[in-house]
Every structure is written in structure tokens, then in C-alpha cells.
Design a protein around this motif. Structure first.
Motif, PDB file in Angstrom:
ATOM      1  N   HIS A 199     -19.774  26.804 -20.398  1.00  0.00           N
ATOM      2  CA  HIS A 199     -18.964  27.456 -19.364  1.00  0.00           C
ATOM      3  C   HIS A 199     -19.597  28.732 -18.799  1.00  0.00           C
TER       4      HIS A 199
ATOM      5  N   GLN B 252      -9.397  37.568 -21.225  1.00  0.00           N
ATOM      6  CA  GLN B 252      -9.111  36.157 -21.467  1.00  0.00           C
ATOM      7  C   GLN B 252      -9.895  35.307 -20.475  1.00  0.00           C
ATOM      8  N   PRO B 253     -10.831  34.483 -20.923  1.00  0.00           N
ATOM      9  CA  PRO B 253     -11.693  33.745 -20.001  1.00  0.00           C
ATOM     10  C   PRO B 253     -10.943  32.627 -19.274  1.00  0.00           C
ATOM     11  N   ASP B 254     -11.398  32.332 -18.075  1.00  0.00           N
ATOM     12  CA  ASP B 254     -10.818  31.253 -17.270  1.00  0.00           C
ATOM     13  C   ASP B 254     -11.645  29.996 -17.508  1.00  0.00           C
ATOM     14  N   LEU B 255     -11.244  29.204 -18.493  1.00  0.00           N
ATOM     15  CA  LEU B 255     -11.964  27.986 -18.847  1.00  0.00           C
ATOM     16  C   LEU B 255     -11.345  26.783 -18.153  1.00  0.00           C
ATOM     17  N   ARG B 256     -12.189  25.904 -17.650  1.00  0.00           N
ATOM     18  CA  ARG B 256     -11.710  24.698 -16.983  1.00  0.00           C
ATOM     19  C   ARG B 256     -12.434  23.477 -17.538  1.00  0.00           C
TER      20      ARG B 256
ATOM     21  N   VAL C 247      -9.982  29.559 -27.808  1.00  0.00           N
ATOM     22  CA  VAL C 247     -10.671  30.846 -27.675  1.00  0.00           C
ATOM     23  C   VAL C 247      -9.711  32.013 -27.908  1.00  0.00           C
ATOM     24  N   ASN C 248      -8.401  31.737 -27.886  1.00  0.00           N
ATOM     25  CA  ASN C 248      -7.413  32.766 -28.211  1.00  0.00           C
ATOM     26  C   ASN C 248      -7.195  32.883 -29.723  1.00  0.00           C
TER      27      ASN C 248
ATOM     28  N   TRP D  92      -5.364  20.288 -22.381  1.00  0.00           N
ATOM     29  CA  TRP D  92      -6.495  21.207 -22.260  1.00  0.00           C
ATOM     30  C   TRP D  92      -6.285  22.337 -23.258  1.00  0.00           C
TER      31      TRP D  92
ATOM     32  N   PRO E 178      -8.286  27.077 -23.857  1.00  0.00           N
ATOM     33  CA  PRO E 178      -7.760  28.456 -23.830  1.00  0.00           C
ATOM     34  C   PRO E 178      -7.102  28.858 -25.146  1.00  0.00           C
ATOM     35  N   ARG E 179      -6.404  27.930 -25.791  1.00  0.00           N
ATOM     36  CA  ARG E 179      -5.769  28.236 -27.071  1.00  0.00           C
ATOM     37  C   ARG E 179      -6.809  28.423 -28.168  1.00  0.00           C
TER      38      ARG E 179
END
Length: 348
Positions: A266, A7-11, A167-168, A161, A164-165
């Protein structure tokens, strides 16, 4: 670089302060909507917020569109239009965007209309949410005779934000084209939209904006979305095998564009396989159901969205003939769905 199984850490990316009264560049892609253009453009010209420009690309129309556009451009200096050979929605939006000078970019379909306070509310939302690169709102769906198809679309909106959802593989509650506005800093990364998206290019605008920065939502109906034969799929799922196959082909392009954008913005490498399972399983289920071949169907548990997962769990337990009718009922607008949507809003 991150492997697709992690699971990538996207900011979100930071945004500079927005001007107090920003210029809004309004992009319109038109193809053979001459009969709708006057209502659309008049609704823009009647906005209570006046600092805007309208940039229209006519995408090879064969009706009376060019005459209508020329008359509007002659009557108001804020309207400019370009004519090009037919290239599709993405190509037309790209051409319109090339002329944009605004700090905010707003989209409207040539057959839709805005409420008079739309731009005021959007600008206000951006000012109140400085981290938001996109602002959305709700619409009312009407048919060509003005009959209401859905009073509020979508019933609820996602915000914050959302990357994350996304890319999930989650199904996000976002509105169509005429309810999307983005900061110019975000638009620079959105455009040009890959021209392969001859239709539904607003899906790419949605995704690239939410993968870049936060999303702010205005829970108000600020536009009318016109429902007719050319865009009915905006309110319904595909209902035959050929339509489902076309939808899956479209999604393959969406997933490819998503992976490329995440890598570009990213620096994280993701593979489309993760979305074929999370987002594509229900379409594979629909294909197997319509085929009536008795073969084993994809695993319902792989569907990421809880509501869809429950619906498919029920459908796959029914006899094929009943399940197909259930699928058509679920994927089509109908009074029962409108009633349950109303109830969910009352108790949410």
C-alpha cells in the motif's frame, strides 16, 4: 508516506475474475506426523471437488513420514512431495508453494482432516464473493483420541475488508491453517513467508491476505483441528513467564512483517510501536501479574479488544493469587468457556 500516528487509508486491491472450475493447489508442511498423514491425505483425496493437486514438503522428519508420503504419491498422481532439511513451517510451505499451479491455494496441517465437501464450499464461496482474496471457515477441535475439545472454532468469523481493523491492532476472529484458502494473485504477495516463522506461519498467511483484499467466511465446520502437546497454544494463551516472553518475541516478528507488507503493498509506512501497545499490553500485564513484584502494571485501557479489556479490568482488581488462577482459567479451554461459547452462538 503516512506517519504511524495517523490512521492509514487502506483500500483492497482488485482481483480478476476466477475461472469456473479453478485448480486448487493444496499445500502441506509435514514434520514427524507420519501417524496422522494417512487420515489427512485420505480426507483430501475424498473431496467431492476433484480439480486439485497436493504439494507436500517434508521438513526433515525423523519418523516414518517419507515412506508414507512415497506410498501416497505412488497411488495418486495428484500428490507430489519434496524433502528438505528441517527449516520450520514457513520454509516448508514456501517450498511446497514453489510447485503450485492452481488459481486457488489451500492450506492443511499434516495432522488435520477436511470434510468431504470442504473444497466444493470454498470454491463456491470464492465464486460468490469475487472481491475476496481469502476464504475461511470454522473447524472442530479434537484431541488425539478423537474427543471433542471445541465443537466450533472460532465460534464466529470476521469477514469483509479487515485491513483497517488489523492495523488498528484489533483481535480478529480468524481460523488456523487448515481453514485458510487464498487466490493465487494474493498468494504471490504472501509467499515467500519469512523463514523466521518456524511455527505459526499461518498467522502471516492470514494477515497478508486480509491486508491485500477482502475476506469471505463460510460459517460452517469444514475441517477437524487436532489438538495435542505440540499445538495446544492454538487454543490457549501462554501460562508461564517464559511462554509469555516467547509469545511476545513472536508478536514482534509479526508486527515487523506486517509493517513491511503494508509498506510494500500500500506504500504506507507504519511503525510496530502502535501494535506493541494495542496487542502487547495484555502480555505485559500477565508478566507483571506472574512476577508478583507489586510494581505498577500497564494501563488496561490501552488494550484494543473490548472483551480482553474488561477481563483485565477485573483481574487487576483481584489479589495476585486469585488473579493468576483467573488468568489460567481464562486462557485455557474448559467446560464453562465451551458453554458460554454455545450460548453466544444461540443469541448472536
Amino acid at each position: 508516506m503516512t506517519n504511524s500516528s495517523v490512521q492509514p487509508d487502506l483500500r483492497p486491491l482488485p482481483l480478476p475474475p476466477l475461472a469456473r472450475d479453478p485448480l486448487v493447489s493444496i499445500l502441506v508442511a509435514n514434520y514427524n506426523y507420519a501417524r496422522y498423514l494417512p487420515d489427512c491425505l485420505n480426507s483430501v483425496l475424498q473431496q467431492s471437488y476433484g480439480n486439485f493437486e497436493v504439494l507436500i514438503c517434508d521438513d526433515g522428519s525423523t519418523d516414518d513420514s517419507l515412506r508414507v508420503l512415497a506410498e501416497f504419491a505412488a497411488s495418486d498422481h495428484r500428490i507430489r512431495f519434496i524433502a528438505q532439511p528441517n527449516g520450520g513451517m514457513a520454509s516448508a510451505l514456501n517450498r511446497a508453494y514453489e510447485q503450485a499451479k492452481g488459481q486457488l491455494i489451500a492450506l492443511i496441517d499434516a495432522d488435520d482432516t477436511w470434510h468431504d465437501s470442504k473444497l466444493d464450499r470454498i470454491v463456491q464461496a470464492f465464486q460468490q464473493n469475487p472481491a475476496a482474496g481469502m476464504v475461511t471457515h470454522q473447524l472442530r477441535a479434537e484431541d488425539t483420541d478423537g474427543r471433542i475439545v471445541r465443537r466450533i472454532l472460532p465460534p464466529r468469523l470476521d469477514s469483509g475488508w479487515l485491513a483497517p481493523r488489523c492495523v488498528n491492532g484489533e483481535c480478529l476472529r480468524l481460523p488456523p491453517c487448515s481453514a485458510l484458502s487464498v487466490r493465487s494473485e494474493v498468494a504471490k504477495s504472501i509467499f515467500p513467508i519469512p523463514p523466521i516463522f518456524r511455527s505459526s506461519a499461518d498467522r502471516i498467511v492470514q494477515e497478508r491476505a486480509l491486508l491485500y483484499s477482502e475476506v469471505a467466511a463460510v460459517p460452517e465446520v469444514l475441517a477437524m483441528y487436532r489438538v495435542h502437546g505440540n499445538n495446544l497454544t492454538g487454543l490457549a494463551g501462554p501460562l508461564d513467564s517464559l511462554s509469555i516472553q516467547k509469545t511476545v518475541a513472536f508478536l514482534e516478528n509479526v508486527w515487523k512483517a506486517r509493517a513491511e507488507f503494508v509498506c510494500e503493498i500500500h506504500g504506507i509506512s507504519l511503525q510496530p510501536d502502535r501494535w506493541r501497545v494495542a496487542e502487547g499490553s495484555e502480555y505485559q500485564l500477565a508478566l507483571s501479574l506472574l512476577a508478583k513484584d507489586g510494581k505498577a502494571r500497564p494501563d488496561v485501557s490501552l488494550i484494543s479488544d473490548r472483551k480482553r479489556r474488561i477481563a483485565w479490568s477485573i483481574l487487576t482488581r483481584l489479589p495476585d493469587a486469585i488473579a493468576i488462577q483467573g488468568l489460567r482459567f481464562w486462557w485455557r479451554p474448559n467446560p464453562v468457556k465451551r458453554f458460554t461459547d454455545s450460548l453466544s452462538r444461540l443469541f448472536s
